[in-house]
Design an enzyme around this catalytic site. Structure first.
Site: not given
Ligand code: GLN
Length: 447
Positions: A66, A141, A165
């Site tokens: 990532k 994400s 994410s």
């Molecule tokens: N969807 C969640 C957010 O937007 C989780 C993001 C993540 O785990 N990095 O914060």
């Protein structure tokens, strides 16, 4: 004369095959931001080690990373314009450990900008396609990491999970994803979204590969003060699908939040756990509805604080001048909440609710070995169907954020499809008990 062993050929051929496939197919899919120009050379070196009987535990594994994790010489853009030209000057601890065990880095994956999102649509480099559910979002994400595995560009991948994410895109893309307990894996070299919630974890095609990557990256790191000095056993050595005598908790609140068709698929998953020897019992998580506001308040404040270093002096751009709407929204709200903090109106309340949610989950886990349930309450939406209301987007996270608030481990494995769209089951476990979570996941993939 050049002598090449069969094994040697396999590693080189595999890396060449992955690179070739990524070059041919990623134009449409957009899972990768950058390929590692050193991948073939790394394969050659790994090859030599294998030939001399000195290959590490990941020898021959190809790993996508990532874009919020530092890999020396590659760009950690966080899929943002702010860090578009930021080349990592060092390896994150997880990368050092992967390289030490002879994993080969394929390249850097696409993601929601600064890990803010649940869909894979907010990247400065454009959205990512879901190869297992054509036309739909892959989830986020860690969109590109899940998709790189699903599309067959690599063996395994690294993502990060602040509120779902890793688990959300694993569910939508039909791959295995795992978020370790807080403190299990070093965050040194991770560009955090929210440091008190986030962990790096693996994506894989199967639970064994996820367990292997996890055991390579896990463990105490003197460079990272939140890592725990707990001696853990090898996850792969202890992998077992035998759940005899286990109790598995299913919360009735899960059904309130989740589309009925998803609940039906999940219940079939519960049946599979029963057929492996476990007893499924009902548990109560009455404060589940508080998790989402608690999570987002916490993230806004921590993210606002983390972004203050992007003031334009070191990296070229001031973040507020070049970021997307979701990142800007979080910075503005984080600033507002931080300013109001003297009155203890928001952040302090969030901390109180965080303790409550943690206590509730830990209490439930005293009576059961693991909790099993849905990962995401709804199916991934179609690409192009823009979700303008942030609260609707945040709704994807209602079942994954409690895990991070409590700091416990959780993994996702596919248990079925609805009209071709993959649905993953989420297993949550006691703090530092990643083994039980992995074993329950293994039982699900076995049948
Ligand atoms: N969807 C969640 C957010 O937007 C989780 C993001 C993540 O785990 N990095 O914060």
């Amino acid at each position: 004369m050049v002598e090449v062993t069969a094994l040697t050929d396999e590693v080189q051929e595999k890396v060449a095959k992955y690179l070739d496939r990524a070059r041919r197919e990623d134009g449409d899919i957009n899972a990768l931001i950058e390929l590692n120009p050193g991948a073939e050379q790394a394969a050659k070196e790994v090859e030599k080690k294998i030939d001399s009987g000195k290959g590490g535990r990941l020898a021959g594994y190809v790993v996508a990373v990532k874009s919020n994790i530092n890999v020396m010489g590659l760009r950690a853009t966080c899929a943002s314009k702010t860090l578009e030209n930021y080349v990592s000057p060092y390896d994150a601890t997880v990368i050092q450990r992967i390289k030490k065990e002879d994993g080969i880095i394929l390249g850097m994956t696409n993601m929601d900008e600064f890990a803010c999102g649940s869909s894979g649509e907010t990247s400065y480099f454009g959205e990512t396609q879901n190869p297992r559910a054509k036309g739909r979002i892959p989830g986020g994400s860690s969109s590109g990491s899940a998709v790189a595995v699903a599309a067959g560009f690599c063996d395994v991948a690294l993502g990060s999970d602040t509120g779902g994410s890793i688990r959300n895109p694993a569910s939508h893309c039909g791959v295995v994803g795992f978020k370790p307990s807080y403190g299990r894996v070093s965050r040194y070299g991770l560009i955090d979204l929210a440091m008190s919630l986030e962990q790096i974890g693996p994506f894989a095609n199967n639970v064994r590969d996820a367990a292997l990557l996890l055991e390579v990256i896990a463990g105490h790191d003197p460079k990272e003060g939140t890592t725990i000095k707990d001696q853990f056993q090898g996850y792969t050595d202890n992998l077992s699908a035998d759940l005899d005598g286990w109790k598995i908790g299913f919360a009735r609140e899960f059904e309130e939040f989740t589309e009925p068709a998803i609940v039906r698929v999940i219940k079939r998953g519960l049946d599979r756990l029963s057929s492996n020897g476990a007893e499924v019992v009902e548990i109560a998580l009455p404060n589940l509805d508080k998790a989402l506001p608690t999570y987002y308040l916490t993230v806004f404040v921590e993210f606002f604080s983390a972004t203050r270093k992007y003031d334009g002096r070191r990296y070229g751009y001031k973040i507020e001048d070049v970021c997307g709407r979701e990142v800007l929204r979080r910075i503005m709200l984080g600033r507002y909440i931080s300013q109001k903090e003297y009155s203890g109106r928001y952040y302090k309340k969030a901390l109180q609710f965080r303790s409550l949610i943690k206590r509730e989950l830990l209490h439930a886990l005293e009576a059961v070995d693991v909790i099993a349930g849905p990962t995401v309450p709804k199916l991934p939406h179609m690409l192009g169907e823009k979700i303008e209301d942030p609260l609707v987007m945040y709704g994807y996270d209602v079942l994954t954020v409690p895990t991070n608030l409590a700091g416990i481990p959780a993994g996702v494995v596919n248990v079925g499809r609805i009209k071709g769209v993959p649905v993953g089951m989420q297993i949550q476990g006691r703090p530092l008990d990643e083994q039980k979570v992995l074993n329950a996941m293994h039982a699900l993939e076995k049948d």
